[in-house]
Design a protein around this motif. Structure first.
Motif, short mmCIF file in Angstrom:
data_model
loop_
_atom_site.label_atom_id
_atom_site.label_comp_id
_atom_site.label_asym_id
_atom_site.label_seq_id
_atom_site.Cartn_x
_atom_site.Cartn_y
_atom_site.Cartn_z
N UNK A 52 0.82 -1.22 0.00
CA UNK A 52 0.00 0.00 0.00
C UNK A 52 0.84 1.26 0.00
N UNK A 53 2.00 1.23 0.64
CA UNK A 53 2.85 2.42 0.67
C UNK A 53 3.34 2.77 -0.74
N UNK A 54 3.76 1.78 -1.48
CA UNK A 54 4.19 2.01 -2.85
C UNK A 54 3.01 2.47 -3.72
N UNK A 55 1.84 1.89 -3.48
CA UNK A 55 0.65 2.31 -4.23
C UNK A 55 0.32 3.78 -3.93
N UNK A 56 0.50 4.19 -2.68
CA UNK A 56 0.25 5.59 -2.33
C UNK A 56 1.26 6.50 -3.03
N UNK A 57 2.51 6.06 -3.12
CA UNK A 57 3.52 6.86 -3.81
C UNK A 57 3.15 7.06 -5.28
N UNK A 58 2.45 6.11 -5.85
CA UNK A 58 2.06 6.20 -7.27
C UNK A 58 0.65 6.75 -7.44
N UNK A 59 0.01 7.17 -6.35
CA UNK A 59 -1.27 7.83 -6.45
C UNK A 59 -2.50 6.95 -6.35
N UNK A 60 -2.33 5.65 -6.09
CA UNK A 60 -3.48 4.75 -5.98
C UNK A 60 -4.22 4.95 -4.67
N UNK A 61 -3.51 5.38 -3.64
CA UNK A 61 -4.10 5.72 -2.35
C UNK A 61 -3.52 7.05 -1.90
N UNK A 62 -4.24 7.70 -1.03
CA UNK A 62 -3.74 8.91 -0.41
C UNK A 62 -2.85 8.51 0.77
N UNK A 63 -1.83 9.30 1.08
CA UNK A 63 -0.98 8.97 2.22
C UNK A 63 -1.76 8.79 3.53
N UNK A 64 -2.86 9.53 3.69
CA UNK A 64 -3.67 9.41 4.91
C UNK A 64 -4.33 8.04 5.03
N UNK A 65 -4.49 7.35 3.90
CA UNK A 65 -5.11 6.02 3.91
C UNK A 65 -4.19 4.97 4.54
N UNK A 66 -2.90 5.24 4.53
CA UNK A 66 -1.93 4.24 4.96
C UNK A 66 -1.96 3.95 6.45
N UNK A 67 -2.30 4.92 7.27
CA UNK A 67 -2.28 4.76 8.73
C UNK A 67 -3.08 3.54 9.16
N UNK A 68 -4.29 3.40 8.65
CA UNK A 68 -5.15 2.28 9.05
C UNK A 68 -4.65 0.96 8.47
N UNK A 69 -4.15 0.98 7.24
CA UNK A 69 -3.59 -0.24 6.67
C UNK A 69 -2.37 -0.70 7.45
N UNK A 70 -1.53 0.24 7.85
CA UNK A 70 -0.36 -0.12 8.64
C UNK A 70 -0.77 -0.69 9.99
#
Length: 131
Positions: A52-70
Motif C-alpha cells: 500500500x505504501x508504494x501504491x500511495x507513492x504512485x497515487x493509488x491511495x492517499x498517504x492518509x489512507x496508509x495509517x489504518x492499513x499499517x
C-alpha cells in the motif's frame, strides 16, 4: 495512478478491506461452505498492507489512507503462528485479533471511500479437477 496493475491492486485492497470490515456473521455467510485457511487470509492482507505504501507513492491511495492499513498489518503480525492454522471461519470466532481488525478496516474504508459499508467481494470458486 498510472499503472493498470495499480488500479487492480487498489480494487483488490478495497474489496478485501470490505470483507474484513463486515460483521462477523456476514463474514461467515460470505465464507459459506468454503474452507479458507486462516494463514491464506493473513498472508494476503499482510501483502496488501505492505504494498500500500508504494501504491500511495504512485497515487493509488492517499498517504492518509496508509495509517489504518499499517495498523491492520501490525495487528496481523501479532497473531501467533498457532492461531494462523486452521479455517478462517473458526478463527473468526476464537481469535480476538479479527475483532480488533474489523474497526481498523472500517476506518480505512471511511477514510478512503466515505463509508465502510461496501459490497463484499465475489467469492472465488474453488478449482475442481483438470481444465
Amino acid at each position: 495512478m498510472n499503472h493498470l496493475g495499480d488500479a487492480h491492486l487498489r480494487t483488490w485492497t478495497l474489496r478485501f478491506m470490505a470483507l474484513l470490515a463486515a460483521d462477523a456473521q456476514d463474514q461467515l455467510a460470505w465464507l459459506g461452505e468454503r474452507e479458507l485457511e486462516t494463514v491464506s487470509v493473513v498472508e494476503e492482507v499482510e501483502l496488501l498492507c505492505r504494498i500500500s505504501e508504494e501504491l500511495a507513492e504512485r497515487g493509488a491511495f492517499e498517504p492518509k489512507d496508509l495509517r489504518d492499513l499499517q495498523a491492520i498489518g501490525r495487528r496481523l503480525g501479532e497473531i501467533d503462528a498457532a492461531c494462523r492454522v486452521g479455517l478462517w471461519a473458526n478463527a473468526l470466532a476464537t481469535e480476538p485479533a479479527w475483532a480488533d481488525i474489523r474497526p481498523l478496516a472500517r476506518q480505512f474504508l471511511v477514510t478512503t471511500l466515505g463509508d465502510w459499508r461496501q459490497p463484499l467481494p465475489r467469492p472465488v470458486r474453488p478449482h475442481r479437477g483438470n481444465y
